[in-house]
Design an enzyme around this catalytic site. Structure first.
Site, PDB file in Angstrom:
ATOM      1  N   HIS A   2       0.877  -1.317  -0.108  1.00 43.94           N
ATOM      2  CA  HIS A   2       0.015  -0.028   0.020  1.00 43.94           C
ATOM      3  C   HIS A   2       0.877   1.326  -0.038  1.00 43.94           C
ATOM      4  O   HIS A   2       1.790   1.448   0.878  1.00 43.94           O
ATOM      5  CB  HIS A   2      -0.887   0.068   1.125  1.00 43.94           C
TER       6      HIS A   2
ATOM      7  N   GLU B 206       1.884   3.983   3.174  1.00 44.01           N
ATOM      8  CA  GLU B 206       2.194   3.325   4.345  1.00 44.01           C
ATOM      9  C   GLU B 206       3.683   3.519   4.344  1.00 44.01           C
ATOM     10  O   GLU B 206       4.454   2.393   4.380  1.00 44.01           O
ATOM     11  CB  GLU B 206       1.624   1.935   4.514  1.00 44.01           C
TER      12      GLU B 206
ATOM     13  N   ASN C  40      -3.258  -5.877  -2.289  1.00 42.52           N
ATOM     14  CA  ASN C  40      -3.573  -7.060  -1.221  1.00 42.52           C
ATOM     15  C   ASN C  40      -5.115  -7.306  -1.042  1.00 42.52           C
ATOM     16  O   ASN C  40      -5.495  -7.983  -0.325  1.00 42.52           O
ATOM     17  CB  ASN C  40      -3.238  -6.285   0.267  1.00 42.52           C
TER      18      ASN C  40
ATOM     19  N   SER D 291       1.057  -0.365   7.686  1.00 39.49           N
ATOM     20  CA  SER D 291       0.763   0.420   8.694  1.00 39.49           C
ATOM     21  C   SER D 291      -0.863   0.751   8.602  1.00 39.49           C
ATOM     22  O   SER D 291      -1.289   0.838   7.416  1.00 39.49           O
ATOM     23  CB  SER D 291       1.587   1.616   8.579  1.00 39.49           C
TER      24      SER D 291
ATOM     25  N   GLU E 202       1.134  -4.754  10.982  1.00 39.36           N
ATOM     26  CA  GLU E 202       0.613  -3.404  11.036  1.00 39.36           C
ATOM     27  C   GLU E 202       1.273  -2.482  11.911  1.00 39.36           C
ATOM     28  O   GLU E 202       1.154  -2.686  13.135  1.00 39.36           O
ATOM     29  CB  GLU E 202      -0.856  -3.385  11.403  1.00 39.36           C
TER      30      GLU E 202
HETATM   31  O1  0X9 Z   1      -6.383  -4.305   4.531  1.00 38.85           O
HETATM   32  C1  0X9 Z   1      -5.289  -4.579   4.215  1.00 38.85           C
HETATM   33  O2  0X9 Z   1      -4.732  -5.172   3.397  1.00 38.85           O
HETATM   34  C2  0X9 Z   1      -4.577  -4.598   5.703  1.00 38.85           C
HETATM   35  N1  0X9 Z   1      -4.629  -3.580   6.498  1.00 38.85           N
HETATM   36  S1  0X9 Z   1      -4.138  -2.004   5.826  1.00 38.85           S
HETATM   37  O3  0X9 Z   1      -4.649  -1.060   6.659  1.00 38.85           O
HETATM   38  N2  0X9 Z   1      -2.498  -2.004   5.665  1.00 38.85           N
HETATM   39  O4  0X9 Z   1      -4.633  -1.779   4.378  1.00 38.85           O
HETATM   40  C3  0X9 Z   1      -4.998  -5.675   6.296  1.00 38.85           C
HETATM   41  C4  0X9 Z   1      -4.597  -7.252   5.623  1.00 38.85           C
HETATM   42  C5  0X9 Z   1      -4.781  -8.100   6.730  1.00 38.85           C
HETATM   43  N3  0X9 Z   1      -5.659  -9.284   6.583  1.00 38.85           N
HETATM   44  C6  0X9 Z   1      -6.851  -9.189   7.119  1.00 38.85           C
HETATM   45  N4  0X9 Z   1      -7.155  -8.153   7.986  1.00 38.85           N
HETATM   46  N5  0X9 Z   1      -7.273 -10.337   6.980  1.00 38.85           N
HETATM   47 ZN    ZN Z   2      -1.595  -1.901   4.043  1.00 39.30          ZN
END
Ligand code: 0X9
Ligand code: ZN
Length: 436
Positions: A188, A191, A260, A315, A389
């Site tokens: 991302h 971050e 992601n 993050s 994170e």
């Molecule tokens: O949403 C994401 O991709 C991640 N958080 S962020 O704020 N950095 O965008 C978290 C991904 C981890 N996996 C789950 N929460 N299931």
């Molecule tokens: Zn992220």
């Protein structure tokens, strides 16, 4: 979890349904407010607003900085209506910034000032945030300084044709096919602390080898400091809070895919990603339609046989998130992953009093479909995969000041070191046991 933290997640869940509003490129006169709801009915109300007002950006407040308030970012023409509601419902609030562009500008200047003190390929990881091009220049200089221990591989190109580079660090003993720890960062764009931390890890393993030799005795480390090269560069030059890639979508109005959500394991489930290109969690047209997620896939598959630990740096929020993201059920070796996360969280707690929550991403944060750690465990056979994170900073959580880098990365290193040692202990092979 406190009710505020819970609210944060609920708000995120709601907001992810709506159009992306973080694609603003100029934050002139954008306001940041901190809201302090006092009871449940106020919380409910804010939850309702999140649904009704996609242009009130409660996204930035999904994880509180201090476990108390919730942050809202609004465009200048939205501020009055937000304030009217806050007053009408007597919700305590405080203006944190009257013009977010001033912060963005001040941080940019601060960064440039600090950076001027070093000449590439030398960098001062604790003293500035670096661009993708600068990071590549630094990576390219390492094999010269550490001919036996550092190897840079060019694994592919970003959509805008930036070279995607990956560094392998060994202890130089020439032993081939050791198990591997793979770390990536900046999937991302905004971050920024994540690539800074990746650089700090590189320095710990190379420059501070004497103290970290135990981490390289039986393991090689593979590190990719910037996955989303185009988005990351764009967040430096144009839009500080950009998240996604820069590849156009089928919709001429919207650029970029959430890397992601683009991995090909349980991709595109309704709960956890969006098929709408205007959404911040847009999954892409099909799995792996982004060159950058293809590169991470290729690395995961390339090292699949010997990849014990995959750590994806993000993050913010102080979380160690384990698979699965796409379902509430748990992967087969969840207990071992928890043991690793526990080692990291405890080490940080003892070192700095920093508090990390750890558990399955689905339970602890929210559902994700097509995230990289689910792919690592589901397809690439990785034993332990964790999304880390890192702590929040600045106004929006993604924007710590340069002066915060040192505290964050030194604390985080304590955690990563402890997790790596736990992995090494847990998956000790017969061969290693005999040598010991
Ligand atoms: O949403 C994401 O991709 C991640 N958080 S962020 O704020 N950095 O965008 C978290 C991904 C981890 N996996 C789950 N929460 N299931
Ligand atoms: Zn992220």
């Amino acid at each position: 979890m406190t009710s505020y933290a819970l609210l944060g997640w609920v708000l995120l869940g709601l907001l992810l349904q709506f159009d992306c509003i973080l694609a603003w490129q100029d934050y002139k006169d954008y306001k940041v407010y901190e809201l302090q709801p006092h009871d449940d009915s106020q919380l409910q109300l804010i939850r309702k607003w999140a649904q009704e007002h996609p242009d009130w950006d409660l996204l930035g407040s999904r994880r509180s900085h201090n476990d108390k308030g919730l942050r809202v970012l609004v465009a200048p023409n939205q501020a009055e209506s937000l304030l009217k509601q806050l007053r009408a419902h007597r919700i305590e609030h405080q203006l944190l910034s009257d013009d977010l562009s001033l912060l963005v500008k001040a941080q940019r200047e601060d960064n440039q000032r600090n950076k001027a003190r070093f000449t590439l390929p030398l960098i001062d990881v604790l003293g500035a945030f670096y661009t993708h091009a600068e990071i590549n220049e630094y990576l390219d200089s390492l094999p010269q300084r550490y001919p036996q221990r550092a190897l840079v591989k060019h694994f592919g190109w970003s959509y805008e044709r930036r070279p995607l580079k990956v560094l392998t660090i060994t202890n130089g003993d020439g032993r081939a096919n050791k198990p591997v720890i793979f770390i990536d960062a900046a999937m991302h764009a905004r971050e920024w602390i994540a690539p800074s931390f990746a650089l700090y890890i590189i320095q710990q393993l190379l420059d501070n080898y004497a103290e970290n030799a135990d981490l390289l005795k039986d393991y090689d480390w593979v590190i990719m400091p910037v996955v989303n090269a185009d988005g990351y560069e764009f967040s430096h030059t144009d839009s500080r809070y950009w998240r996604k890639t820069r590849k156009p979508t089928w919709d001429p109005e919207n650029i970029g895919t959430d890397l992601n959500r683009n991995f090909g394991y349980m991709w595109g489930l309704e709960d956890g990603a969006s098929p709408d290109p205007s959404n911040e969690t847009y999954q892409g047209e099909h799995a792996f339609d982004q060159p950058e997620s293809q590169v991470v896939r290729d690395i995961l598959l390339h090292y699949s046989d010997r990849l014990t630990f995959y750590l994806s740096l993000h993050s913010y929020g102080n979380y160690l998130l384990l698979p699965w993201g796409h379902t509430s059920s748990l992967p087969p070796n969840f207990d071992e992953m928890m043991q690793v996360a526990d080692a990291g969280a405890m080490a940080i707690l003892y070192a700095t009093n920093g508090i990390y929550s750890y558990g399955s991403g689905y339970h602890l944060m929210y559902a994700t479909s097509g995230d990289s750690t689910d792919y690592a465990v589901g397809v690439a056979n990785v034993s332990v995969a964790i999304t880390m994170e890192l702590p929040a900073g600045g106004f929006m959580g993604f924007d710590p000041w340069v002066s915060h880098i040192e505290d964050i990365v030194t604390e985080s290193w304590v955690g990563v070191r402890a997790m790596a040692l736990e992995v090494i202990k847990l998956y000790q092979t017969e061969a290693q046991t005999n040598v010991n």
